[in-house]
Enzyme design. Structure first.
Site, PDB file in Angstrom:
ATOM      1  N   TYR A   6      -1.521  -0.635  10.625  1.00 23.18           N
ATOM      2  CA  TYR A   6      -1.559  -0.882   9.175  1.00 23.18           C
ATOM      3  C   TYR A   6      -0.297  -0.368   8.494  1.00 23.18           C
ATOM      4  O   TYR A   6       0.334  -1.092   7.715  1.00 23.18           O
ATOM      5  CB  TYR A   6      -2.799  -0.203   8.578  1.00 23.18           C
ATOM      6  CG  TYR A   6      -2.998  -0.524   7.106  1.00 23.18           C
ATOM      7  CD1 TYR A   6      -3.403  -1.796   6.713  1.00 23.18           C
ATOM      8  CD2 TYR A   6      -2.778   0.435   6.122  1.00 23.18           C
ATOM      9  CE1 TYR A   6      -3.587  -2.106   5.366  1.00 23.18           C
ATOM     10  CE2 TYR A   6      -2.962   0.133   4.776  1.00 23.18           C
ATOM     11  CZ  TYR A   6      -3.370  -1.142   4.408  1.00 23.18           C
ATOM     12  OH  TYR A   6      -3.545  -1.445   3.077  1.00 23.18           O
ATOM     13  N   SER A  60       0.866  -1.183   0.000  1.00 20.45           N
ATOM     14  CA  SER A  60       0.000   0.000   0.000  1.00 20.45           C
ATOM     15  C   SER A  60       0.902   1.232   0.000  1.00 20.45           C
ATOM     16  O   SER A  60       2.038   1.161   0.494  1.00 20.45           O
ATOM     17  CB  SER A  60      -0.856   0.024   1.267  1.00 20.45           C
ATOM     18  OG  SER A  60      -1.494   1.277   1.416  1.00 20.45           O
TER      19      SER A  60
END
Ligand SMILES: NC(=O)c1ccc[n+]([C@@H]2O[C@H](COP(=O)([O-])OP(=O)(O)OC[C@H]3O[C@@H](n4cnc5c(N)ncnc54)[C@H](OP(=O)(O)O)[C@@H]3O)[C@@H](O)[C@H]2O)c1
Length: 246
Positions: A158, A145
């Site tokens: 995350y 990501s």
């Protein structure tokens, strides 16, 4: 042999294939003639995908997989080898995100993101590498990501997990290139999937029109797989052209 990679007849392992980006990648590879071993916990969704692809004469084997469990990864690998032979493409797409302030994020939620996003990708790569080394080629693609490079508030677990994926992938690039094995990190910006129901709904008010389509990330995967054998794309970032709606 052609200097350019062809997909037809290859075997792929794809994690997180029951929904979202992983599913779009599974469909794209199967349509390219790849035998797909599709892993996720939701076996019913995988079976439904397999049935849809079978109607197009494409092969997707639905295989139960919890990437956070080493035993489950080993069982997945054993079953996939038995039914489809060694993989030459491995895509780690299983993942989750939980956006909370640090004092609201439960330690179990921090651990879960590290276990699935980072350790899960490592377990699956580790299970595949001996087979790729024997083949003397192959491609591992880790869906990371932009959050792995550009951290944001409320994303402690995350962002740390995806920064870990980036570092692990880059280490693997160097470790495996001598074996003819390519490793690519694909780092998407926001993509229209169910991921956001959990992670982003409050941040983006549920409006996902401006986000990328999962198929666009599948096209990025096809792109890196289609490059000539001599080319190694180590990091591939793709973000929406339109700015996020505030
Ligand atoms: N959507 C975005 O905006 C975005 C942006 C950048 C990066 N990403 C990354 O892209 C990847 C895919 O996300 P997505 O948007 O497709 O999310 P999604 O639609 O929520 O799909 C997540 C997938 O991961 C699987 N999964 C979750 N935990 C798992 C586990 N323990 N074992 C095996 N599979 C597991 C889910 O299957 P089961 O629940 O059936 O197990 C599902 O197939 C993730 O790594 C995510 O971090 C997403």
């Amino acid at each position: 042999m052609s200097k350019h990679a062809t997909l037809n007849g290859k075997t792929a392992w794809i994690t997180g294939a029951s929904r979202g980006i992983g599913r779009a990648i599974a469909v794209a590879l199967a349509r390219g003639g790849v035998t797909v071993c599709a892993g996720a916990r939701s076996i019913a969704e995988l079976q439904q995908l397999s049935t849809v692809m079978k109607s197009e004469d494409k092969i997707v084997h639905p295989l139960e997989l919890d990437v956070a469990s080493r035993d489950s990864v080993d069982a997945f690998a054993e079953k996939a080898l038995e039914i489809a032979g060694p993989p030459s493409i491995v895509v780690n797409s299983a993942g989750l995100g939980i956006w909370k302030d640090i004092d609201q994020l439960e330690p179990e939620d921090f651990d879960r993101q590290i276990d699935v996003n980072l350790k899960g990708s490592w377990y699956v790569a580790r299970a595949a590498v001996p087979h790729l080394k024997r083949l003397g080629n192959g491609h591992i693609i880790n869906i990371s990501s932009i959050a792995g490079r550009v951290a944001f508030r409320r994303g402690t677990g995350y962002c740390a997990s995806k920064a870990g994926v980036n570092a692990m992938s880059e280490a693997l690039v160097h470790e495996l290139r001598d074996f003819g094995i390519r490793v690519t990190t694909i780092a998407p910006g926001s993509v229209q999937t169910g991921f956001h129901a959990q992670a982003l709904s409050s941040a983006h008010h549920g409006d996902m029109d401006w986000m990328l389509e999962p198929d666009t990330i599948a096209k990025a995967v096809l792109h890196v797989l289609s490059l000539p054998d001599e080319a190694l794309v180590n990091y591939y970032e793709v973000r929406p052209l339109k700015p996020a709606k505030k």
